[in-house]
Design a protein around this motif. Structure first.
Motif, PDB file in Angstrom:
ATOM      1  N   PHE A 137       0.848  -1.203   0.000  1.00  0.00           N
ATOM      2  CA  PHE A 137       0.000   0.000   0.000  1.00  0.00           C
ATOM      3  C   PHE A 137       0.883   1.253   0.000  1.00  0.00           C
ATOM      4  O   PHE A 137       1.951   1.265   0.606  1.00  0.00           O
ATOM      5  CB  PHE A 137      -0.932   0.005   1.213  1.00  0.00           C
ATOM      6  N   VAL A 138       0.374   2.293  -0.642  1.00  0.00           N
ATOM      7  CA  VAL A 138       1.123   3.557  -0.733  1.00  0.00           C
ATOM      8  C   VAL A 138       0.293   4.651  -0.086  1.00  0.00           C
ATOM      9  O   VAL A 138      -0.889   4.817  -0.375  1.00  0.00           O
ATOM     10  CB  VAL A 138       1.416   3.918  -2.212  1.00  0.00           C
ATOM     11  N   TYR A 139       0.961   5.398   0.778  1.00  0.00           N
ATOM     12  CA  TYR A 139       0.312   6.501   1.498  1.00  0.00           C
ATOM     13  C   TYR A 139       0.528   7.800   0.709  1.00  0.00           C
ATOM     14  O   TYR A 139       1.660   8.180   0.402  1.00  0.00           O
ATOM     15  CB  TYR A 139       0.893   6.627   2.902  1.00  0.00           C
ATOM     16  N   LEU A 140      -0.559   8.492   0.371  1.00  0.00           N
ATOM     17  CA  LEU A 140      -0.489   9.774  -0.346  1.00  0.00           C
ATOM     18  C   LEU A 140      -0.518  10.912   0.670  1.00  0.00           C
ATOM     19  O   LEU A 140      -1.525  11.132   1.342  1.00  0.00           O
ATOM     20  CB  LEU A 140      -1.660   9.896  -1.332  1.00  0.00           C
ATOM     21  N   GLU A 141       0.589  11.600   0.773  1.00  0.00           N
ATOM     22  CA  GLU A 141       0.732  12.632   1.806  1.00  0.00           C
ATOM     23  C   GLU A 141      -0.184  13.826   1.587  1.00  0.00           C
ATOM     24  O   GLU A 141      -0.612  14.475   2.532  1.00  0.00           O
ATOM     25  CB  GLU A 141       2.187  13.107   1.867  1.00  0.00           C
ATOM     26  N   ASP A 142      -0.477  14.161   0.345  1.00  0.00           N
ATOM     27  CA  ASP A 142      -1.245  15.384   0.053  1.00  0.00           C
ATOM     28  C   ASP A 142      -2.699  15.286   0.507  1.00  0.00           C
ATOM     29  O   ASP A 142      -3.260  16.267   0.992  1.00  0.00           O
ATOM     30  CB  ASP A 142      -1.186  15.681  -1.446  1.00  0.00           C
ATOM     31  N   CYS A 143      -3.308  14.089   0.345  1.00  0.00           N
ATOM     32  CA  CYS A 143      -4.715  13.950   0.723  1.00  0.00           C
ATOM     33  C   CYS A 143      -4.940  12.970   1.885  1.00  0.00           C
ATOM     34  O   CYS A 143      -6.030  12.923   2.459  1.00  0.00           O
ATOM     35  CB  CYS A 143      -5.535  13.518  -0.483  1.00  0.00           C
ATOM     36  N   GLY A 144      -3.917  12.129   2.219  1.00  0.00           N
ATOM     37  CA  GLY A 144      -4.022  11.225   3.339  1.00  0.00           C
ATOM     38  C   GLY A 144      -4.619   9.865   3.021  1.00  0.00           C
ATOM     39  O   GLY A 144      -4.806   9.044   3.915  1.00  0.00           O
ATOM     40  N   HIS A 145      -4.918   9.585   1.772  1.00  0.00           N
ATOM     41  CA  HIS A 145      -5.467   8.282   1.406  1.00  0.00           C
ATOM     42  C   HIS A 145      -4.353   7.254   1.200  1.00  0.00           C
ATOM     43  O   HIS A 145      -3.233   7.596   0.812  1.00  0.00           O
ATOM     44  CB  HIS A 145      -6.312   8.385   0.123  1.00  0.00           C
ATOM     45  N   THR A 146      -4.734   5.954   1.467  1.00  0.00           N
ATOM     46  CA  THR A 146      -3.803   4.853   1.251  1.00  0.00           C
ATOM     47  C   THR A 146      -4.347   3.985   0.121  1.00  0.00           C
ATOM     48  O   THR A 146      -5.475   3.493   0.175  1.00  0.00           O
ATOM     49  CB  THR A 146      -3.658   4.005   2.534  1.00  0.00           C
ATOM     50  N   ILE A 147      -3.506   3.808  -0.919  1.00  0.00           N
ATOM     51  CA  ILE A 147      -3.949   3.119  -2.133  1.00  0.00           C
ATOM     52  C   ILE A 147      -3.073   1.890  -2.374  1.00  0.00           C
ATOM     53  O   ILE A 147      -1.861   1.930  -2.141  1.00  0.00           O
ATOM     54  CB  ILE A 147      -3.888   4.050  -3.349  1.00  0.00           C
ATOM     55  N   GLU A 148      -3.660   0.774  -2.830  1.00  0.00           N
ATOM     56  CA  GLU A 148      -2.913  -0.439  -3.150  1.00  0.00           C
ATOM     57  C   GLU A 148      -1.899  -0.126  -4.256  1.00  0.00           C
ATOM     58  O   GLU A 148      -2.218   0.551  -5.229  1.00  0.00           O
ATOM     59  CB  GLU A 148      -3.895  -1.525  -3.598  1.00  0.00           C
ATOM     60  N   ALA A 149      -0.663  -0.597  -4.129  1.00  0.00           N
ATOM     61  CA  ALA A 149       0.474  -0.180  -4.953  1.00  0.00           C
ATOM     62  C   ALA A 149       0.255  -0.469  -6.443  1.00  0.00           C
ATOM     63  O   ALA A 149       0.453   0.420  -7.295  1.00  0.00           O
ATOM     64  CB  ALA A 149       1.741  -0.852  -4.464  1.00  0.00           C
ATOM     65  N   ASP A 150      -0.138  -1.724  -6.799  1.00  0.00           N
ATOM     66  CA  ASP A 150      -0.301  -2.060  -8.207  1.00  0.00           C
ATOM     67  C   ASP A 150      -1.420  -1.250  -8.863  1.00  0.00           C
ATOM     68  O   ASP A 150      -1.289  -0.771 -10.001  1.00  0.00           O
ATOM     69  CB  ASP A 150      -0.588  -3.560  -8.352  1.00  0.00           C
ATOM     70  N   GLY A 151      -2.505  -1.106  -8.128  1.00  0.00           N
ATOM     71  CA  GLY A 151      -3.626  -0.318  -8.664  1.00  0.00           C
ATOM     72  C   GLY A 151      -3.250   1.151  -8.846  1.00  0.00           C
ATOM     73  O   GLY A 151      -3.618   1.790  -9.845  1.00  0.00           O
ATOM     74  N   LEU A 152      -2.529   1.713  -7.881  1.00  0.00           N
ATOM     75  CA  LEU A 152      -2.101   3.120  -7.966  1.00  0.00           C
ATOM     76  C   LEU A 152      -1.137   3.326  -9.131  1.00  0.00           C
ATOM     77  O   LEU A 152      -1.243   4.319  -9.864  1.00  0.00           O
ATOM     78  CB  LEU A 152      -1.461   3.555  -6.656  1.00  0.00           C
ATOM     79  N   GLU A 153      -0.220   2.366  -9.313  1.00  0.00           N
ATOM     80  CA  GLU A 153       0.754   2.488 -10.396  1.00  0.00           C
ATOM     81  C   GLU A 153       0.063   2.432 -11.757  1.00  0.00           C
ATOM     82  O   GLU A 153       0.399   3.183 -12.671  1.00  0.00           O
ATOM     83  CB  GLU A 153       1.774   1.352 -10.286  1.00  0.00           C
ATOM     84  N   TYR A 154      -0.922   1.535 -11.898  1.00  0.00           N
ATOM     85  CA  TYR A 154      -1.692   1.446 -13.138  1.00  0.00           C
ATOM     86  C   TYR A 154      -2.453   2.750 -13.396  1.00  0.00           C
ATOM     87  O   TYR A 154      -2.518   3.252 -14.515  1.00  0.00           O
ATOM     88  CB  TYR A 154      -2.670   0.261 -13.052  1.00  0.00           C
ATOM     89  N   TRP A 155      -2.998   3.328 -12.313  1.00  0.00           N
ATOM     90  CA  TRP A 155      -3.743   4.599 -12.388  1.00  0.00           C
ATOM     91  C   TRP A 155      -2.842   5.744 -12.852  1.00  0.00           C
ATOM     92  O   TRP A 155      -3.207   6.538 -13.704  1.00  0.00           O
ATOM     93  CB  TRP A 155      -4.369   4.882 -11.031  1.00  0.00           C
ATOM     94  N   LEU A 156      -1.654   5.812 -12.286  1.00  0.00           N
ATOM     95  CA  LEU A 156      -0.740   6.911 -12.595  1.00  0.00           C
ATOM     96  C   LEU A 156      -0.160   6.813 -14.007  1.00  0.00           C
ATOM     97  O   LEU A 156       0.161   7.832 -14.625  1.00  0.00           O
ATOM     98  CB  LEU A 156       0.410   6.948 -11.572  1.00  0.00           C
ATOM     99  N   GLU A 157      -0.009   5.592 -14.539  1.00  0.00           N
ATOM    100  CA  GLU A 157       0.606   5.418 -15.848  1.00  0.00           C
ATOM    101  C   GLU A 157      -0.392   5.523 -16.998  1.00  0.00           C
ATOM    102  O   GLU A 157      -0.017   5.466 -18.161  1.00  0.00           O
ATOM    103  CB  GLU A 157       1.300   4.048 -15.908  1.00  0.00           C
TER     104      GLU A 157
END
Length: 358
Positions: A1-21
């Motif tokens: 899981f990856v913690y997003l400092e700007d908004c405080g949400h925690t997102i699953e790593a593979d899903g977040l990476e797919y989202w960002l790319e």
């Protein structure tokens, strides 16, 4: 899981990476998949964030540069318009129109009015029409003819055009109609209308020489008229008001007018050259004459014709007998401004002298 400092949400790593790319529909910073808050800080995907930031910055820089360039073009356009509207010749001839455009632009006020691109282009074209119309009325002025390139802007030497003549008044009336037509526009002007007005102004420039040509034809004998009827027919066809008068048509008309001088004669020299010739010859007014086709020749002594000869240009008979000029010859008033021969002035003065002494 990856913690997003700007908004405080925690997102699953593979899903977040797919989202960002994923390739976005619009260029912009990466955002949280839950709350869509912009992601500025994240060590794991910092390279993606920086890459996105550079793309956004390039778009902003391009927009700002285009905006700056557009602003500069707008200022240059306004400056060009002001130069035309402040031209004394333009102001004197079209005072009401120049005043109207100055008011629309807000020249001389603390808060210049905002004008969109179409309005500004219209005003610029209106100012250009006023300037062109002014140049047409002054096209035969001495100062302008002095710098004229004959091959490109040829006007026959026998054309003497002034604004207060019949032709001048007629031309000014035509120009008023054209100017009124374009000055009635208040929002935009179509490219087709711009072309039509520009072509019509081009036609007005050549109308005075064409009118003079028609007068010459009307006053020419029937034998000479046979030599120029072909030129006259071609000119009438080219000067048809229903035909768009473009640059090519303009060149053809001027070429034909130049050819007509071979039939009519003419000085073929500038005013400066004419004055230099008269000074070099040392003759007073009334010594210059012209043959039936308008070619210039001089008679010395008293200026009276005592013998006949042939014109070196067209071989027509010139001169006369017993101080009497041939009927088909005439005084060349365009050469020295004389209205009578020098001999007639001399004879008149002698007659007055005799009468006074009786």
């Amino acid at each position: 899981f990856v913690y997003l400092e700007d908004c405080g949400h925690t997102i699953e790593a593979d899903g977040l990476e797919y989202w960002l790319e994923q390739e976005p529909e619009k260029i912009g910073m990466k955002k949280c998949p839950k709350c869509h808050s912009t992601i500025y800080n994240n060590r794991r995907y910092q390279h993606i964030i920086l890459q996105t930031y550079k793309a956004v910055k390039e778009v902003k820089d391009l927009y700002n540069n285009n905006k700056k360039k557009h602003t500069q073009n707008t200022e240059d356009m306004k400056r060009d318009i002001q130069l035309i509207l402040r031209n004394p010749k333009v102001c004197n001839l079209w005072q009401s129109h120049t005043t109207k455009l100055i008011k629309i632009l807000g020249i001389g006020t603390n808060k210049p009015k905002y004008l969109n691109d179409r309005q500004l282009q219209l005003i610029r074209f209106q100012a250009q029409v006023l300037e062109k119309a002014t140049n047409v009325l002054h096209s035969c002025d001495k100062e302008e003819n002095k710098n004229d390139v004959r091959q490109r802007h040829y006007i026959p030497t026998w054309v003497k055009f002034e604004n207060n003549t019949k032709e001048g008044k007629r031309l000014k009336l035509n120009l008023k109609v054209i100017v009124k037509r374009i000055m009635e526009r208040d929002l935009t002007v179509a490219p087709q209308m711009m072309r039509e007005v520009s072509c019509e102004l081009q036609r007005q420039m050549i109308l005075p020489p064409y009118w003079k040509f028609q007068e010459k034809v009307a006053s020419t004998s029937s034998n000479d008229l046979l030599e120029i009827k072909d030129i006259q027919a071609k000119l009438e066809l080219l000067m048809d008001a229903t035909v768009i008068f473009d640059e090519e048509l303009d060149r053809k008309v001027r070429k034909l007018l130049k050819e007509s001088e071979k039939c009519f004669g003419g000085l073929g020299i500038s005013d400066g050259e004419r004055v230099m010739i008269l000074q070099a010859m040392g003759l007073k007014q009334g010594h210059c004459y012209k043959c039936p086709k308008g070619h210039i020749y001089c008679i010395g002594e008293c200026g009276g014709a005592m013998e006949e000869s042939s014109c070196p240009h067209c071989h027509a008979t010139i001169g006369g007998r017993k101080h009497k000029l041939r009927r088909d010859n005439s005084v060349a008033s365009e050469m020295d401004g004389a209205t009578h021969s020098a001999w007639s002035h001399h004879y008149h003065n002698m007659a007055n002298f005799d009468i006074d002494n009786i």
